[in-house]
Design a protein around this motif. Structure first.
Motif, PDB file in Angstrom:
ATOM      1  N   SER A 140       0.521  -1.464   0.254  1.00 51.73           N
ATOM      2  CA  SER A 140       0.123   0.046  -0.419  1.00 51.73           C
ATOM      3  C   SER A 140       0.887   0.956   0.591  1.00 51.73           C
ATOM      4  N   TYR A 141       0.384   2.066  -0.870  1.00 54.16           N
ATOM      5  CA  TYR A 141       0.949   3.778  -0.745  1.00 54.16           C
ATOM      6  C   TYR A 141       0.028   4.436  -0.701  1.00 54.16           C
ATOM      7  N   TRP A 142       0.263   5.590   0.250  1.00 56.57           N
ATOM      8  CA  TRP A 142      -0.820   6.648   1.046  1.00 56.57           C
ATOM      9  C   TRP A 142      -0.407   8.129   0.528  1.00 56.57           C
ATOM     10  N   SER A 143      -2.050   8.224   0.237  1.00 58.24           N
ATOM     11  CA  SER A 143      -1.523   9.620  -0.154  1.00 58.24           C
ATOM     12  C   SER A 143      -2.490  10.618   0.554  1.00 58.24           C
ATOM     13  N   LYS A 144      -2.337  12.450   1.152  1.00 57.82           N
ATOM     14  CA  LYS A 144      -2.900  13.023   0.712  1.00 57.82           C
ATOM     15  C   LYS A 144      -3.510  13.724  -0.298  1.00 57.82           C
ATOM     16  N   ASP A 145      -2.931  12.937  -1.563  1.00 62.79           N
ATOM     17  CA  ASP A 145      -3.667  13.864  -2.878  1.00 62.79           C
ATOM     18  C   ASP A 145      -4.195  12.954  -3.451  1.00 62.79           C
ATOM     19  N   TYR A 146      -4.795  11.831  -3.038  1.00 59.04           N
ATOM     20  CA  TYR A 146      -5.314  10.825  -3.146  1.00 59.04           C
ATOM     21  C   TYR A 146      -5.604  10.951  -4.526  1.00 59.04           C
ATOM     22  N   GLN A 147      -7.002  11.755  -4.817  1.00 59.08           N
ATOM     23  CA  GLN A 147      -8.082  11.905  -6.250  1.00 59.08           C
ATOM     24  C   GLN A 147      -6.092  11.988  -7.621  1.00 59.08           C
ATOM     25  N   SER A 148      -5.203  12.685  -7.161  1.00 60.17           N
ATOM     26  CA  SER A 148      -5.246  12.566  -8.585  1.00 60.17           C
ATOM     27  C   SER A 148      -3.713  11.646  -8.185  1.00 60.17           C
ATOM     28  N   LEU A 149      -3.480  10.794  -7.470  1.00 61.37           N
ATOM     29  CA  LEU A 149      -2.937   9.007  -7.624  1.00 61.37           C
ATOM     30  C   LEU A 149      -3.768   8.779  -8.089  1.00 61.37           C
ATOM     31  N   TYR A 150      -4.594   8.120  -7.855  1.00 63.93           N
ATOM     32  CA  TYR A 150      -5.563   7.674  -8.530  1.00 63.93           C
ATOM     33  C   TYR A 150      -6.042   7.804 -10.276  1.00 63.93           C
ATOM     34  N   ASP A 151      -5.882   8.702 -10.328  1.00 65.02           N
ATOM     35  CA  ASP A 151      -6.091   8.811 -11.651  1.00 65.02           C
ATOM     36  C   ASP A 151      -4.661   9.394 -13.130  1.00 65.02           C
ATOM     37  N   ARG A 152      -3.880   9.369 -11.783  1.00 68.54           N
ATOM     38  CA  ARG A 152      -2.537   9.413 -12.063  1.00 68.54           C
ATOM     39  C   ARG A 152      -2.401   7.292 -12.555  1.00 68.54           C
ATOM     40  N   ALA A 153      -2.777   6.769 -12.181  1.00 70.47           N
ATOM     41  CA  ALA A 153      -2.621   5.166 -12.209  1.00 70.47           C
ATOM     42  C   ALA A 153      -3.979   4.802 -12.996  1.00 70.47           C
ATOM     43  N   LEU A 154      -4.737   5.519 -13.273  1.00 70.63           N
ATOM     44  CA  LEU A 154      -5.553   4.870 -14.449  1.00 70.63           C
ATOM     45  C   LEU A 154      -5.171   5.811 -15.647  1.00 70.63           C
ATOM     46  N   SER A 155      -4.582   6.848 -15.589  1.00 66.75           N
ATOM     47  CA  SER A 155      -4.514   7.129 -17.183  1.00 66.75           C
ATOM     48  C   SER A 155      -2.648   6.075 -17.621  1.00 66.75           C
ATOM     49  N   LEU A 156      -1.900   5.804 -16.402  1.00 67.78           N
ATOM     50  CA  LEU A 156      -0.906   4.477 -16.877  1.00 67.78           C
ATOM     51  C   LEU A 156      -1.135   3.188 -17.245  1.00 67.78           C
ATOM     52  N   GLY A 157      -2.526   2.888 -17.105  1.00 68.46           N
ATOM     53  CA  GLY A 157      -3.054   1.985 -17.769  1.00 68.46           C
ATOM     54  C   GLY A 157      -3.779   0.845 -16.300  1.00 68.46           C
ATOM     55  N   TYR A 158      -3.405   1.091 -15.042  1.00 67.52           N
ATOM     56  CA  TYR A 158      -3.552   0.571 -14.329  1.00 67.52           C
ATOM     57  C   TYR A 158      -5.426   0.207 -13.835  1.00 67.52           C
TER      58      TYR A 158
END
Length: 177
Positions: free
Chosen positions: A96-114
């Motif tokens: 698990s990776y933790w973030s205080k900017d969850y939505q940006s990390l979520y969107d980035r992962a999706l944009s990379l094909g996750y």
């Protein structure tokens, strides 16, 4: 350190007997104290885009800065936990990776094909989490977790409790979160 997600903050183990797993970590590994939630209440939980009524128990402790999570699914609802156990595995299931900017990390992962395998929320919007479907390499499912709210403060409390832990009160029950 991941160029995409940052530093690993937690290793998550999916197991069949959470009490036995806590006992192992306490008595063999010397890790604790464990913060145990018998039945975690989720605001929502979706597996592969569909609502799921997953029931689970969770225990959390730290070994240094790394949090250890134990998860025992209590029913047969669809989840990546159930898929992992049904495949004959038990043990390390995710990092698990933790973030205080969850939505940006979520969107980035999706944009990379996750692709999201399952996701949910505990304790409001700042309690979101998502597991990305990377099970083609066992033990490396990637979770991201929002720690911008109360969950982050709770995780810090667990980390501090582990510093210099003397073995007292090895299991600490946590009420409804």
């Amino acid at each position: 350190m991941s160029r995409v997600f940052g530093a690993v903050a937690q290793n998550g183990y999916v197991i069949r007997d959470i009490r036995a797993a806590m006992d192992h970590w306490i008595n063999v590994m010397g890790v604790g104290p464990w913060y145990y939630m018998d039945r975690v209440k989720t605001d929502y939980f979706r597996h592969r885009g569909k609502d799921s009524s997953v029931e689970m128990s969770i225990a959390l402790a730290n070994s240094g800065d790394l949090q250890i999570e134990l998860i025992q699914q209590r029913n047969d609802a669809p989840s990546m936990y159930k898929e992992f156990l049904d495949s004959g595995r038990e043990g390390l299931q995710h990092m698990s990776y933790w973030s205080k900017d969850y939505q940006s990390l979520y969107d980035r992962a999706l944009s990379l094909g996750y692709r999201v395998g399952h996701e949910g929320q505990i304790g409001g919007e700042q309690g979101r989490f998502a597991y990305f479907d990377t099970q083609s390499h066992p033990g490396t499912v990637i979770e991201i977790s929002d720690i911008s709210g109360a969950k982050g403060a709770f995780f810090e409390r667990i980390r501090r409790a582990a510093i210099g832990w003397d073995g007292s009160r090895p299991i600490r029950e946590v009420g409804g979160r």
